[in-house]
Design a protein around this motif. Structure first.
Motif, PDB file in Angstrom:
ATOM      1  N   GLN A  90      13.887  22.434  29.181  1.00  0.00           N
ATOM      2  CA  GLN A  90      12.975  21.427  29.722  1.00  0.00           C
ATOM      3  C   GLN A  90      13.078  21.391  31.244  1.00  0.00           C
ATOM      4  N   ARG A 130      13.508  20.010  34.809  1.00  0.00           N
ATOM      5  CA  ARG A 130      14.139  18.822  35.372  1.00  0.00           C
ATOM      6  C   ARG A 130      14.239  19.000  36.888  1.00  0.00           C
ATOM      7  N   PRO A 160      20.271  14.954  35.578  1.00  0.00           N
ATOM      8  CA  PRO A 160      18.888  15.354  35.849  1.00  0.00           C
ATOM      9  C   PRO A 160      17.940  14.690  34.852  1.00  0.00           C
ATOM     10  N   LEU A 195      13.682  13.329  33.911  1.00  0.00           N
ATOM     11  CA  LEU A 195      12.406  13.994  33.689  1.00  0.00           C
ATOM     12  C   LEU A 195      11.601  14.143  34.987  1.00  0.00           C
TER      13      LEU A 195
END
Length: 208
Positions: free
Chosen positions: A49, A51, A117, A119
């Motif tokens: 994802q 970050r 970290p 979003l």
């Protein structure tokens, strides 16, 4: 943040050496967890994802997968709490899901200690003070994680993140590492009071 020899040079050297040691010594554990995730949750085994990192530069965070892809009749993903099976909860409780982040540390995306970290979509929501959490590399663990973790309000979490940035030192990092070990073994503060993880950040409320 005060640019000391530790924060500018020594901290990164320690990150490289320790992440290499962990990856080499515990490679067997990576394999075991990867196989279990594949069997119990399917593919992909690694959750990636975007970050924001130091200076808000975006990188891909690596974790072992903990949730299923369960969807409703319309094809929409179910809420987190409905997609988090018992196996996933155990991975989070033991922090084994975060083992792949040692590769992020080795690459230079992260540090052992620093603000977690969050979003990318939260970046426009920070006030000027909160943005200072990105003056340093994000961490595998941090001052907020050992002082409440997901049970903290967003305002308290960011206050502790900025406090760390302004007081970074070898002794503080060492203290946070030892406190992290205690938190992990107690399995405390994994979930917030109302969500399987942490409630979404919607911006800082104005003071009355």
């Amino acid at each position: 943040m005060k640019n000391t020899i530790y924060s500018k040079y020594v901290k990164r050297i320690i990150d490289i050496l320790l992440s290499l040691v962990v990856i080499v010594l515990f490679f067997w554990l990576y394999l075991i967890v990867a196989v279990l995730v594949r069997v119990k949750l399917g593919s992909p085994v690694i959750f990636r994802q975007p970050r924001p990192g130091k200076d808000e530069k975006v990188f891909n965070l690596y974790k072992f997968r903990t949730m299923t892809d369960a969807r409703d009749k319309d094809g929409n993903l179910l809420p987190d709490e409905d997609r988090l099976p018992e196996f996933g909860k155990k991975l989070r409780a033991t922090s084994l899901d975060e083992l792949p982040e040692f590769f992020n540390i080795l690459k230079g995306d992260m540090s052992f200690v620093g603000p977690r970290p969050l979003l990318v979509k939260y970046l426009p929501l920070y006030n000027e003070e909160q943005r200072h959490r990105h003056d340093v590399r994000p961490g595998l663990t941090g001052w907020a994680q050992v002082n409440g973790r997901n049970l903290l309000s967003w305002e308290d979490r960011f206050e502790k993140d900025v406090f760390y940035v302004n007081h970074i030192s070898f002794l503080m990092d060492l203290k946070i590492v030892f406190m992290t070990v205690a938190v992990v073994f107690r399995h405390n503060d994994i979930n917030s009071a109302t969500d399987a993880t942490m409630e979404a950040f919607t911006g800082t409320k104005p003071k009355e």
